[in-house]
Motif scaffolding. Structure first.
Motif, PDB file in Angstrom:
ATOM      1  N   ARG A 140       0.562  -1.418  -0.352  1.00  0.00           N
ATOM      2  CA  ARG A 140      -0.246   0.214  -0.377  1.00  0.00           C
ATOM      3  C   ARG A 140       0.730   1.199  -0.158  1.00  0.00           C
ATOM      4  O   ARG A 140       0.626   2.507  -1.142  1.00  0.00           O
ATOM      5  N   LEU A 141       1.702   1.440   0.964  1.00  0.00           N
ATOM      6  CA  LEU A 141       2.892   2.150   0.645  1.00  0.00           C
ATOM      7  C   LEU A 141       3.528   2.411  -0.514  1.00  0.00           C
ATOM      8  O   LEU A 141       3.608   4.090  -1.166  1.00  0.00           O
ATOM      9  N   GLU A 162      -9.430   4.653   2.049  1.00  0.00           N
ATOM     10  CA  GLU A 162      -8.885   3.608   2.445  1.00  0.00           C
ATOM     11  C   GLU A 162      -7.816   2.799   3.463  1.00  0.00           C
ATOM     12  O   GLU A 162      -7.276   2.513   4.186  1.00  0.00           O
ATOM     13  N   THR A 163      -7.096   3.942   2.853  1.00  0.00           N
ATOM     14  CA  THR A 163      -5.599   4.085   3.254  1.00  0.00           C
ATOM     15  C   THR A 163      -5.809   4.497   4.986  1.00  0.00           C
ATOM     16  O   THR A 163      -5.500   4.370   5.570  1.00  0.00           O
ATOM     17  N   TYR A 167      -5.031   1.465   6.760  1.00  0.00           N
ATOM     18  CA  TYR A 167      -4.519   0.211   6.817  1.00  0.00           C
ATOM     19  C   TYR A 167      -3.214   1.341   7.436  1.00  0.00           C
ATOM     20  O   TYR A 167      -2.281   0.523   7.918  1.00  0.00           O
ATOM     21  N   ALA A 168      -3.010   2.863   7.767  1.00  0.00           N
ATOM     22  CA  ALA A 168      -2.479   3.955   8.376  1.00  0.00           C
ATOM     23  C   ALA A 168      -2.838   3.054   9.695  1.00  0.00           C
ATOM     24  O   ALA A 168      -2.098   2.801  10.686  1.00  0.00           O
ATOM     25  N   ASP A 185       0.085  10.501   5.988  1.00  0.00           N
ATOM     26  CA  ASP A 185       0.701  12.006   5.123  1.00  0.00           C
ATOM     27  C   ASP A 185      -0.241  12.536   3.076  1.00  0.00           C
ATOM     28  O   ASP A 185      -0.291  13.333   3.228  1.00  0.00           O
ATOM     29  N   LEU A 186       0.358  10.672   2.532  1.00  0.00           N
ATOM     30  CA  LEU A 186       0.085  10.659   1.736  1.00  0.00           C
ATOM     31  C   LEU A 186      -0.874  10.862   1.198  1.00  0.00           C
ATOM     32  O   LEU A 186      -2.246  11.170  -0.061  1.00  0.00           O
ATOM     33  N   ALA A 187      -2.248  10.233   2.683  1.00  0.00           N
ATOM     34  CA  ALA A 187      -3.423   9.953   1.630  1.00  0.00           C
ATOM     35  C   ALA A 187      -4.011  11.881   2.687  1.00  0.00           C
ATOM     36  O   ALA A 187      -4.944  11.752   1.531  1.00  0.00           O
TER      37      ALA A 187
END
Length: 716
Positions: A140-141, A162-163, A167-168, A185-187
């Protein structure tokens, strides 16, 4: 792109005994299977599994995990089969790859359903081996790092959501803080780029204003510790934009009110040195009250250990200081993955070692379906925790906002099911009481107690909510079955047939049911009519109007019929929302002429015979049921009657209203002012009464009160 020899060299750097041939075979297998496939950014597809494997080498994962990362998309995206992987790479790796692989060709109605079903499969897999989760997080990363290349903005937002939701928090659950921070941070960049840019701009402004302030604070802290004979490593760490934004939202703070934008870490050699460093810092700088946390004596659920304190530090700056050993620091950043660095990986690979994962399995067992499981799982993915203790001193980690019921279910499901009260710090408190850090909680249980549907309104853990819903669902089904069986027996009798389960079993397939109980539940819930079942069992039967189902009858006829004895459906001892309930539009009371209507998904709704809402069902007479009151005067339950009262706008008028109702044996359950003027107030009042006569007596007493201008029964 990582080259083949680079990947092998990375693994050999921390595991000199690695089987190079095995790694090379996995590398070649991946490249051959993915062939000419391309990703959204135009790169060859096999770059993705190589990058995922590269991410995991940074955490020094074992060779089995690295090979799983190389192969993780082969079943899902190529013609490779599970048997092929098992033959070439063994059972362990094939099982891990299968755990990471999504379910394909799902015959589900929505993307949400697919997400829920895949999460269900994923949780089962990682409960057997936590490395499934580690590979999935690395997968996912890398996908999030390349998210911007996807052209569809809705798909990007769905993946980012969803992340953020799943997932986080999962990365946080196993202590992989660095990975969790990057995923968030990406999400955050995709979901709220404006807010992220605003936080970064404020951080940049503070840096410009402060100059080398951080460096000066580090030097002062290091000097303070060294002067007391403690040699420690000190450095500063800026909080991530998302964690800053989240705290501002959660605590309703402005950016200037945050005191822990920059956290200073003190790394020492031993646990004794941690507490010694804490004493030195507290002795040198004023402590900010309420900001000390000891996660060494009470570690977080993910194994995180550290001392946290906030002080008015050098140059009168409010700063947060985190004190830990080197090993604690490695676990804080890398979590479960750090154990492989200390050669403890095999010992913690089994997912059943983790309490939070056992709770997810419990939710999975009791959830009504994949989508409900997804909802409860998101509820369980909390980051802010409170730490409470059992009477024996065992530590229970709960999400912030948890109640005594959440605590009871966290200790054991049976304790939650039978809890009747809670002693918090020795005092008997309501079950809805919010728990605070350090509370000692003792749950009082009774074998006669069962979960209350009202608990669902205040519990916050997914495990508690799943258990409560399961109980309500089973109780609801039980009542649907009883009602459905009664409807079927009556329908068969009216057609001069004898109801038998054997006869009904022959038509189960017609209604897509697997058992007679299932069909009875469908009839009770109003999804299937009794006449439809009779017609399916006896197709040659002439259709005639079943006296069991009735149309609306004129009041004159209703009066004549009410004089005759009719078998009624009992309407007492009901659970709200179950198979039989009273209509909120007319509030029927014993003494009213009533009728039952089979309502889809709700069972039977009881209305008064003159209720205006019945017009909606005038064209579906098969849904009407003759019912009457069967109330034992000695055990008569209370019912809610609704009245509309107009009172004079003068001091004491409301007191007079409530006093008259109380003196006549009524209990007010709800009161609402619907209209007000200089002279009068119009008020709707819900009152618990025994029957229609009781309500009529209360209305008569109200009309006699000087402060009451008018009093009537409310309709609609």
């Amino acid at each position: 792109m990582i080259r083949q020899f680079e990947l092998v060299d990375r693994v050999k750097s921390y595991d000199p005994e690695v089987d190079e041939d095995f790694l090379n075979r996995a590398y070649v297998f991946t490249m051959r299977k993915h062939g000419t496939q391309q990703r959204a950014n135009g790169d060859p597809y096999f770059v993705h599994p190589l990058e995922v494997a590269g991410i995991l080498t940074r955490y020094k994962l074992d060779m089995t995990t690295i090979v799983t990362a190389l192969l993780h998309d082969t079943i899902e995206d190529t013609d490779a089969t599970l048997d092929e992987l098992r033959t070439q790479f063994g059972d362990e790796i094939s099982c891990l790859v299968d755990g990471v692989t999504k379910l394909n060709r799902l015959d589900l109605q929505s993307e949400h359903s697919k997400q829920a079903e895949n999460l269900r499969k994923f949780v089962l897999a990682m409960s057997e081996d936590i490395r499934v989760l580690i590979v999935k997080l690395a997968d996912r990363l890398h996908n999030m790092r390349t998210l911007s290349y996807l052209a569809d903005p809705q798909k990007r937002r769905r993946i980012a959501s969803e992340t953020m939701d799943i997932y986080a928090p999962l990365a946080e659950r196993i202590g992989m803080q660095e990975m969790k921070n990057e995923l968030e941070d990406l999400a955050f960049t995709e979901l709220n780029a404006y807010a992220r840019d605003s936080v970064l701009a404020r951080l940049s402004f503070l840096k410009d204003q402060g100059g080398d302030l951080v460096r000066r604070i580090i030097e002062r802290l290091r000097s303070t510790l060294r002067s007391s004979g403690l040699d420690a490593e000190v450095y500063g760490r800026e909080k991530t934009p998302y964690s800053i934004f989240q705290k501002m939202q959660r605590d309703n703070l402005s950016f200037e009110q945050l005191c822990d934008i920059m956290a200073f870490r003190v790394i020492v050699e031993t646990v004794d040195d941690c507490y010694r460093a804490l004493g030195i810092i507290h002795g040198a700088y004023p402590v900010i009250p309420g900001r000390f946390r000891d996660y060494i004596s009470t570690p977080k659920a993910n194994g995180y250990r550290s001392l946290h304190t906030s002080v008015l530090g050098p140059e009168r700056q409010r700063i947060e200081v985190q004190i830990r050993t080197r090993e604690m620091h490695d676990v804080a950043d890398n979590g479960v993955a750090a154990h492989w660095s200390y050669k403890q990986g095999i010992d913690i690979a089994n997912g059943h070692h983790y309490r939070w994962l056992r709770d997810l399995l419990d939710i999975l067992e009791h959830a009504g379906g994949p989508e409900e499981f997804l909802e409860h799982t998101k509820l369980d993915m909390f980051q802010d925790e409170v730490f409470c203790f059992t009477p024996k001193g065992d530590l229970i980690n709960l999400p912030r906002g948890a109640t005594a019921v959440d605590f009871a279910y966290s200790v054991h499901s049976d304790i939650g099911d039978h809890c009747v009260g809670a002693k918090i710090n020795g005092r008997l408190m309501p079950l809805r009481t919010l728990l605070k850090n350090g509370d000692q909680v003792e749950i009082v249980t009774s074998k006669a107690q069962t979960p209350s549907p009202t608990w669902e309104r205040f519990v916050v853990t997914g495990k508690a909510r799943a258990r409560i819903r399961r109980f309500v669902r089973l109780r609801e089904r039980e009542q649907y079955c009883q009602l459905g069986r009664a409807i079927l027996e009556r329908a068969f009798k009216e057609e001069d047939y004898q109801f038998s389960e054997k006869a009904v079993e022959n038509v189960l397939r017609d209604f897509k049911q697997t058992s007679v109980e299932d069909l009875c539940a469908q009839v009770g819930a109003g999804h299937v009519t009794g006449s439809a079942v009779v017609q399916a069992v006896y197709p040659a039967t002439k259709k005639k109007r079943l006296s069991f189902y009735q149309k609306v009858v004129p009041l004159s006829r209703a009066k004549r019929r009410s004089a005759s004895k009719t078998a009624g459906v009992p309407v007492k001892g009901l659970i709200p929302g179950m198979a039989v309930h009273f209509a909120g539009c007319c509030h029927p009371l014993p003494g009213d002429r009533i009728v039952g209507v089979v309502t889809t998904g709700k069972g039977v709704t009881i209305h008064t015979i003159d209720c205006e809402s019945l017009e909606v069902f005038a064209d579906t007479p098969e849904r009407w049921i003759d019912v009457s009151w069967e109330v034992d005067d000695d055990l008569a339950p209370l019912h809610v009657g609704r009245i509309q009262v107009t009172v004079v706008n003068e001091p004491g008028a409301l007191g007079t209203l409530t006093t008259v109702i109380a003196r006549n044996g009524g209990n007010i359950t709800n009161l609402k002012i619907t209209n007000r003027s200089l002279q009068f107030f119009d008020i709707i009042v819900d009152i618990e009464v025994r029957d229609l006569k009781h309500l009529t007596d209360i209305l008569a007493a109200l009309r006699a009160a000087p402060s009451v201008s008018a009093a009537d029964r409310a309709r609609g």
